[in-house]
Design an enzyme around this catalytic site. Structure first.
Site, PDB file in Angstrom:
ATOM      1  N   LYS A 274      -7.145   6.622  10.507  1.00  0.00           N
ATOM      2  CA  LYS A 274      -8.570   6.558  10.883  1.00  0.00           C
ATOM      3  C   LYS A 274      -8.626   6.493  12.404  1.00  0.00           C
ATOM      4  O   LYS A 274      -8.676   5.394  12.971  1.00  0.00           O
ATOM      5  CB  LYS A 274      -9.210   5.284  10.319  1.00  0.00           C
ATOM      6  CG  LYS A 274      -9.362   5.202   8.812  1.00  0.00           C
ATOM      7  CD  LYS A 274     -10.007   3.851   8.489  1.00  0.00           C
ATOM      8  CE  LYS A 274     -10.110   3.600   7.026  1.00  0.00           C
ATOM      9  NZ  LYS A 274     -10.547   2.195   6.746  1.00  0.00           N
TER      10      LYS A 274
ATOM     11  N   ASP B 109      -5.143   1.960  10.603  1.00  0.00           N
ATOM     12  CA  ASP B 109      -6.553   1.650  10.830  1.00  0.00           C
ATOM     13  C   ASP B 109      -6.722   1.235  12.298  1.00  0.00           C
ATOM     14  O   ASP B 109      -6.812   2.089  13.172  1.00  0.00           O
ATOM     15  CB  ASP B 109      -6.942   0.550   9.837  1.00  0.00           C
ATOM     16  CG  ASP B 109      -8.414   0.213   9.836  1.00  0.00           C
ATOM     17  OD1 ASP B 109      -9.229   1.054  10.190  1.00  0.00           O
ATOM     18  OD2 ASP B 109      -8.754  -0.929   9.462  1.00  0.00           O
TER      19      ASP B 109
ATOM     20  N   ARG C 145      -5.191   0.443  -6.791  1.00  0.00           N
ATOM     21  CA  ARG C 145      -3.932   0.988  -6.251  1.00  0.00           C
ATOM     22  C   ARG C 145      -3.405   2.115  -7.132  1.00  0.00           C
ATOM     23  O   ARG C 145      -2.725   3.015  -6.661  1.00  0.00           O
ATOM     24  CB  ARG C 145      -2.854  -0.105  -6.179  1.00  0.00           C
ATOM     25  CG  ARG C 145      -3.112  -1.191  -5.153  1.00  0.00           C
ATOM     26  CD  ARG C 145      -1.842  -1.999  -4.937  1.00  0.00           C
ATOM     27  NE  ARG C 145      -2.078  -3.255  -4.242  1.00  0.00           N
ATOM     28  CZ  ARG C 145      -2.189  -3.369  -2.916  1.00  0.00           C
ATOM     29  NH1 ARG C 145      -2.099  -2.312  -2.146  1.00  0.00           N
ATOM     30  NH2 ARG C 145      -2.393  -4.542  -2.364  1.00  0.00           N
TER      31      ARG C 145
ATOM     32  N   GLU D  17       3.866   4.259   6.018  1.00  0.00           N
ATOM     33  CA  GLU D  17       2.611   3.500   5.929  1.00  0.00           C
ATOM     34  C   GLU D  17       1.601   4.241   5.064  1.00  0.00           C
ATOM     35  O   GLU D  17       1.577   5.470   5.034  1.00  0.00           O
ATOM     36  CB  GLU D  17       2.014   3.313   7.329  1.00  0.00           C
ATOM     37  CG  GLU D  17       2.289   1.959   7.948  1.00  0.00           C
ATOM     38  CD  GLU D  17       1.451   0.824   7.357  1.00  0.00           C
ATOM     39  OE1 GLU D  17       1.009   0.932   6.189  1.00  0.00           O
ATOM     40  OE2 GLU D  17       1.246  -0.168   8.062  1.00  0.00           O
ATOM     41  N   ASP D  18       0.764   3.479   4.382  1.00  0.00           N
ATOM     42  CA  ASP D  18      -0.336   4.073   3.636  1.00  0.00           C
ATOM     43  C   ASP D  18      -1.406   4.602   4.585  1.00  0.00           C
ATOM     44  O   ASP D  18      -1.813   5.740   4.514  1.00  0.00           O
ATOM     45  CB  ASP D  18      -0.933   3.048   2.658  1.00  0.00           C
ATOM     46  CG  ASP D  18      -1.209   1.690   3.310  1.00  0.00           C
ATOM     47  OD1 ASP D  18      -1.046   1.544   4.540  1.00  0.00           O
ATOM     48  OD2 ASP D  18      -1.580   0.753   2.579  1.00  0.00           O
TER      49      ASP D  18
ATOM     50  N   PHE E 162     -14.047   2.776   4.292  1.00  0.00           N
ATOM     51  CA  PHE E 162     -13.060   2.094   3.465  1.00  0.00           C
ATOM     52  C   PHE E 162     -12.677   2.964   2.271  1.00  0.00           C
ATOM     53  O   PHE E 162     -13.541   3.434   1.537  1.00  0.00           O
ATOM     54  CB  PHE E 162     -13.602   0.750   2.989  1.00  0.00           C
ATOM     55  CG  PHE E 162     -12.518  -0.156   2.482  1.00  0.00           C
ATOM     56  CD1 PHE E 162     -11.711  -0.859   3.368  1.00  0.00           C
ATOM     57  CD2 PHE E 162     -12.278  -0.284   1.115  1.00  0.00           C
ATOM     58  CE1 PHE E 162     -10.694  -1.678   2.905  1.00  0.00           C
ATOM     59  CE2 PHE E 162     -11.261  -1.099   0.642  1.00  0.00           C
ATOM     60  CZ  PHE E 162     -10.473  -1.800   1.542  1.00  0.00           C
ATOM     61  N   VAL E 163     -11.365   3.171   2.108  1.00  0.00           N
ATOM     62  CA  VAL E 163     -10.883   4.004   1.006  1.00  0.00           C
ATOM     63  C   VAL E 163      -9.929   3.215   0.099  1.00  0.00           C
ATOM     64  O   VAL E 163      -9.328   2.229   0.526  1.00  0.00           O
ATOM     65  CB  VAL E 163     -10.162   5.277   1.518  1.00  0.00           C
ATOM     66  CG1 VAL E 163     -11.136   6.228   2.172  1.00  0.00           C
ATOM     67  CG2 VAL E 163      -9.020   4.928   2.469  1.00  0.00           C
TER      68      VAL E 163
ATOM     69  N   GLY F 284       0.765  -1.246   0.000  1.00  0.00           N
ATOM     70  CA  GLY F 284       0.000   0.000   0.000  1.00  0.00           C
ATOM     71  C   GLY F 284       0.793   1.290   0.000  1.00  0.00           C
ATOM     72  O   GLY F 284       0.308   2.312  -0.457  1.00  0.00           O
TER      73      GLY F 284
HETATM   74  P1  IMP Z   1      -4.300  -1.975  10.802  1.00  0.00           P
HETATM   75  O1  IMP Z   1      -3.346  -3.042  11.251  1.00  0.00           O
HETATM   76  O2  IMP Z   1      -5.726  -2.314  11.165  1.00  0.00           O
HETATM   77  O3  IMP Z   1      -3.930  -0.594  11.277  1.00  0.00           O
HETATM   78  O4  IMP Z   1      -4.339  -1.992   9.240  1.00  0.00           O
HETATM   79  C1  IMP Z   1      -3.417  -1.383   8.490  1.00  0.00           C
HETATM   80  C2  IMP Z   1      -3.446  -1.883   7.057  1.00  0.00           C
HETATM   81  O5  IMP Z   1      -4.752  -2.272   6.637  1.00  0.00           O
HETATM   82  C3  IMP Z   1      -3.040  -0.769   6.124  1.00  0.00           C
HETATM   83  O6  IMP Z   1      -1.647  -0.714   5.961  1.00  0.00           O
HETATM   84  C4  IMP Z   1      -3.780  -1.131   4.852  1.00  0.00           C
HETATM   85  O7  IMP Z   1      -2.999  -2.011   4.076  1.00  0.00           O
HETATM   86  C5  IMP Z   1      -5.032  -1.835   5.322  1.00  0.00           C
HETATM   87  N1  IMP Z   1      -6.199  -0.914   5.356  1.00  0.00           N
HETATM   88  C6  IMP Z   1      -6.765  -0.338   6.441  1.00  0.00           C
HETATM   89  N2  IMP Z   1      -7.800   0.455   6.117  1.00  0.00           N
HETATM   90  C7  IMP Z   1      -7.887   0.401   4.759  1.00  0.00           C
HETATM   91  C8  IMP Z   1      -8.763   1.046   3.800  1.00  0.00           C
HETATM   92  O8  IMP Z   1      -9.670   1.845   4.110  1.00  0.00           O
HETATM   93  N3  IMP Z   1      -8.536   0.730   2.493  1.00  0.00           N
HETATM   94  C9  IMP Z   1      -7.552  -0.132   2.086  1.00  0.00           C
HETATM   95  N4  IMP Z   1      -6.704  -0.732   2.958  1.00  0.00           N
HETATM   96  C10 IMP Z   1      -6.878  -0.474   4.282  1.00  0.00           C
HETATM   97 MG    MG Z   2      -0.536  -1.514   4.452  1.00  0.00          MG
END
Ligand code: IMP
Ligand code: MG
Length: 172
Positions: free
Chosen positions: A128, A100, A162, A96-97, A149-150, A41
């Protein structure tokens, strides 16, 4: 059919990247920094950021298990690809992208810290805050967005979108 709705436009992303690069340079000065992108990402954001930073900048990647085709985090942390460079004694900036729940970042920070970098910080293009379930420190944030979700600018849904040059909400 899914529908895309622009959330953050291409010029807004570029402007924020300019600002983030200045914020980052204000912290590190002329010290060399290793940008550690989290695949897949972060690849677009990392490319945009790297080109705005100084000549001491280097790039490496890790890959962590993904969501699969789902819109919800799987809740597991699996390192699929480790970085190539030795990070001991170096300034490491995780790129990081999106943050979440914060699980990915929390676990990655814990892992990298055991490898004794000189400093360890995080830049995320998106965050987020409402979705946060794990205490994950983020040093630089591009935009805080609602808990939806984006896709685009590196972010996918089942590997699609992507390559969108902007960030969009993905509606069912
Ligand atoms: P976390 O471990 O829940 O913080 O998730 C992080 C990863 O989930 C990010 O690096 C993304 O790859 C993916 N992710 C979280 N939210 C989104 C979204 O809204 N769209 C696409 N990928 C997401
Ligand atoms: Mg990621």
């Amino acid at each position: 059919m899914s529908r895309l709705e622009t959330l953050i436009s291409e010029p807004e992303l570029a402007r924020r990247c300019d600002e983030l690069a200045r914020e980052i340079e204000a912290v590190y000065g002329d010290e060399p920094v290793l940008l550690l992108g989290v695949l897949k990402g972060s690849f677009v954001f990392l490319a945009d950021l790297a080109r705005r930073l100084g000549p001491g900048t280097t790039v490496d990647f890790v890959q962590i298990s993904s969501y699969g085709g789902e819109k919800q985090s799987s809740g597991v942390f699996h390192l699929r690809k480790d970085h190539d460079a030795n990070i001991e004694g170096r300034h490491v900036l995780i790129v990081e992208d999106i943050v979440d729940t914060g699980l990915t970042l929390l676990r990655l920070r814990e892992l990298l810290q055991t490898r004794r970098p000189l400093s360890l910080r995080v830049v995320a293009m998106l965050s987020k805050p409402e979705a946060r379930r794990h205490e994950a420190l983020v040093d630089f944030v591009g935009f805080e967005i609602p808990n939806q979700f984006v896709v685009g600018y590196g972010l996918d849904h089942a590997e699609r979108y992507r390559n969108l040059p902007y960030i969009a909400l993905l509606h069912d």
